[in-house]
Design an enzyme around this catalytic site. Structure first.
Site, PDB file in Angstrom:
ATOM      1  N   HIS A 131       0.871  -1.184   0.000  1.00  0.00           N
ATOM      2  CA  HIS A 131       0.000   0.000   0.000  1.00  0.00           C
ATOM      3  C   HIS A 131       0.908   1.235   0.000  1.00  0.00           C
ATOM      4  CE1 HIS A 131      -2.723   2.979   1.911  1.00  0.00           C
ATOM      5  NE2 HIS A 131      -3.713   2.217   1.500  1.00  0.00           N
ATOM      6  N   ASP A 208       3.066  -4.582   7.914  1.00  0.00           N
ATOM      7  CA  ASP A 208       1.842  -3.788   7.773  1.00  0.00           C
ATOM      8  C   ASP A 208       0.675  -4.760   7.919  1.00  0.00           C
ATOM      9  OD1 ASP A 208      -0.447  -2.619   6.803  1.00  0.00           O
ATOM     10  OD2 ASP A 208       0.489  -1.741   5.031  1.00  0.00           O
ATOM     11  N   GLN A 211      -4.562  -5.100   6.761  1.00  0.00           N
ATOM     12  CA  GLN A 211      -5.577  -5.982   6.164  1.00  0.00           C
ATOM     13  C   GLN A 211      -5.614  -7.354   6.819  1.00  0.00           C
ATOM     14  OE1 GLN A 211      -7.891  -5.155   4.118  1.00  0.00           O
ATOM     15  NE2 GLN A 211      -7.168  -3.126   3.543  1.00  0.00           N
ATOM     16  N   LYS A 234     -10.406  -0.699  10.361  1.00  0.00           N
ATOM     17  CA  LYS A 234     -10.594  -1.873   9.501  1.00  0.00           C
ATOM     18  C   LYS A 234     -10.974  -3.098  10.325  1.00  0.00           C
ATOM     19  CE  LYS A 234      -7.247  -0.232   6.150  1.00  0.00           C
ATOM     20  NZ  LYS A 234      -7.920   0.252   4.946  1.00  0.00           N
ATOM     21  N   CYS A 372      -4.825   2.740  -3.532  1.00  0.00           N
ATOM     22  CA  CYS A 372      -3.567   3.191  -2.908  1.00  0.00           C
ATOM     23  C   CYS A 372      -2.455   2.175  -3.117  1.00  0.00           C
ATOM     24  CB  CYS A 372      -3.753   3.476  -1.423  1.00  0.00           C
ATOM     25  SG  CYS A 372      -4.888   4.799  -1.104  1.00  0.00           S
TER      26      CYS A 372
HETATM   27  N1  PMP Z   1      -1.762  -0.758   4.567  1.00  0.00           N
HETATM   28  C1  PMP Z   1      -2.733  -1.450   3.966  1.00  0.00           C
HETATM   29  C2  PMP Z   1      -2.424  -2.819   3.432  1.00  0.00           C
HETATM   30  C3  PMP Z   1      -4.004  -0.899   3.853  1.00  0.00           C
HETATM   31  O1  PMP Z   1      -4.971  -1.589   3.241  1.00  0.00           O
HETATM   32  C4  PMP Z   1      -4.246   0.407   4.367  1.00  0.00           C
HETATM   33  C5  PMP Z   1      -5.606   1.052   4.243  1.00  0.00           C
HETATM   34  N2  PMP Z   1      -6.211   0.936   3.007  1.00  0.00           N
HETATM   35  C6  PMP Z   1      -3.200   1.071   4.990  1.00  0.00           C
HETATM   36  C7  PMP Z   1      -1.977   0.462   5.073  1.00  0.00           C
HETATM   37  C8  PMP Z   1      -3.380   2.439   5.563  1.00  0.00           C
HETATM   38  O2  PMP Z   1      -4.227   2.398   6.658  1.00  0.00           O
HETATM   39  P1  PMP Z   1      -4.742   3.744   7.316  1.00  0.00           P
HETATM   40  O3  PMP Z   1      -5.295   4.574   6.192  1.00  0.00           O
HETATM   41  O4  PMP Z   1      -5.791   3.283   8.259  1.00  0.00           O
HETATM   42  O5  PMP Z   1      -3.596   4.390   7.990  1.00  0.00           O
END
Ligand code: PMP
Length: 414
Positions: A131, A208, A211, A234, A372
């Site tokens: 991401h 990270d 997910q 999430k 993203c």
């Molecule tokens: N890493 C991953 C794999 C994600 O899916 C996301 C959110 N789409 C993020 C990081 C970022 O998370 P946040 O916007 O809650 O900081």
């Protein structure tokens, strides 16, 4: 195993759905079918009520007040920290730092641990399925330090190339940052194996977990990772809050991230003595109610059972994969053998954005775009995908509604 993983539960889907009041509504005159939980999940009544109740009864600023309300608020806040510790299987609560979410957690590590470790000519290793929030902070760090960002490739199914990973872990690699589950592809990475490979070469690993947290039991001690980040929103909690796990020995050695109140023991104009971990990394008044909501969300997840949730979603993913294969001109992007509840796809007949708009008219909420993860789109030579993502509250009727709506997209563009 974390406590969520140890329990075994009977999964009552009808009951789970009832616990999410938002699902009981119509959009455009059709029952809402919510298939965008990878972007943000909906909230159970337990979370909504816990936050409202806390604001109604116990709210005050934390840590500094001697009066009863402040102590109650502090207790609720710190109880949430203990719950996060249990959820992640961390050894100690002081290894849990509250952040605004995964993005801030990764930025924190890049700006402290990363800044101290990475110098000119060094390398930071990430993967092709990250991401943007696990790319950009490392790119910024590399720019600042004259270091190089290296990227582990993925294959046509969206599986990480572990041999290439091993080759790329070199003498100049200072940190590996890798996602547990890809938000764009659904791939689940073998984190314990990856960590073992990195540690064999003395490379620390940040995971990270944005997910992964809603879908599977996590045990940072079993995974062996150095850092693990996730977002509350999430995992059925409120947005604007999340957590970072870091090994105590790292956190103790790291400089603070931001300066301000809450993160100090004493301040004079000559010198500041920082607070112990985790408070050293929590400058300023946090999202107190949000943290309480996160605690309630994790309590809900534990009571429901992550093992049961994972099993339910796995069956639903298999059902969805099969059902989508019957839609003419549909290509799944992300076909790894080990996947979590993400169905990303393109259609021959229509652009992803048109698909999203038409599905919305049918009451079906999916996400469209690059999610993203633009490098993933580039890897698969698509500008965007439509993504249906699953959570504990989805059922087969949601998938059936998605498939019906996709047939009508095909008819419309035939
Ligand atoms: N890493 C991953 C794999 C994600 O899916 C996301 C959110 N789409 C993020 C990081 C970022 O998370 P946040 O916007 O809650 O900081």
């Amino acid at each position: 195993m974390s406590s969520a993983a140890k329990q075994s539960h009977a999964f009552d889907l009808a009951q789970v759905r009832k616990e999410f009041p938002i699902l009981d509504q119509q959009v455009h005159g059709k029952p809402l079918v919510f298939l965008d939980s990878a972007a943000s999940s909906q909230k159970p009544r337990a979370v909504i009520d816990a936050m409202a109740e806390f604001q109604r009864r116990d709210y005050a600023n934390i840590h500094r007040g001697v009066y009863q309300l402040s102590q109650r608020a502090t207790n609720a806040f710190e109880a949430a920290r203990e719950r996060v510790r249990g959820f992640l299987g961390a050894a100690e609560t002081r290894e849990i730092i509250f952040t605004r979410g995964t993005t801030e957690a990764i930025n924190l590590v890049a700006a402290t641990f990363g800044r101290e470790r990475v110098g000119p000519g060094d390398e930071v290793l990430i993967t092709h399925m990250e991401h943007h929030s696990n790319i950009v902070p490392w790119q910024m760090l590399c720019r600042e330090k004259g270091a190089t960002l290296r990227v582990v490739p993925i294959d046509d199914r969206g599986v990480l190339d572990l041999e290439a990973l091993d080759d790329l872990l070199g003498a100049r690699t200072r940190i590996l940052a890798v996602t547990h589950v890809s938000n764009a592809l659904g791939t689940v990475n073998p984190i314990a194996e990856i960590v073992a490979m990195a540690h064999a070469k003395g490379v620390p690993v940040l995971v990270d977990g944005a997910q992964a947290a809603p879908h599977m039991a996590i045990d940072v001690q079993e995974l062996g990772c150095d850092f693990y980040a996730f977002s509350s929103h999430k995992v059925f909690g409120p947005s604007g809050v999340g957590a970072l796990y870091g090994r105590a020995e790292h956190l103790e050695a790291m400089p603070p991230y931001q300066g301000g109140g809450e993160m100090i023991l004493s301040v004079t104009f000559d010198e500041t003595i920082y607070a112990d971990i985790p408070h050293k990394f929590e400058a300023g008044t946090p999202d107190i109610t949000g943290v309480v909501g996160l605690g309630a969300a994790l309590a809900w997840v534990e009571a429901t059972g992550l093992d049961a949730i994972a099993e339910h979603e796995h069956a639903l993913l298999a059902y969805g994969t099969e059902a989508l294969s019957e839609v003419a001109g549909l290509r799944l992007i992300g076909t790894a053998p080990h996947k979590a509840g993400v169905l990303s796809f393109v259609l021959d007949s229509a652009h992803a954005h048109d698909i999203g708009t038409i599905l919305d008219q049918e009451g079906v909420a999916v996400r469209t775009g690059h999610h993203c993860a633009q490098p993933v789109m580039d890897r698969f030579s698509v500008p965007a995908t439509a993504r249906a993502s699953l959570a504990a509250y989805n059922d087969r009727s949601d998938i059936d509604a998605l498939v019906r709506a996709l047939h009508s997209v095909n008819e419309m563009f035939a």
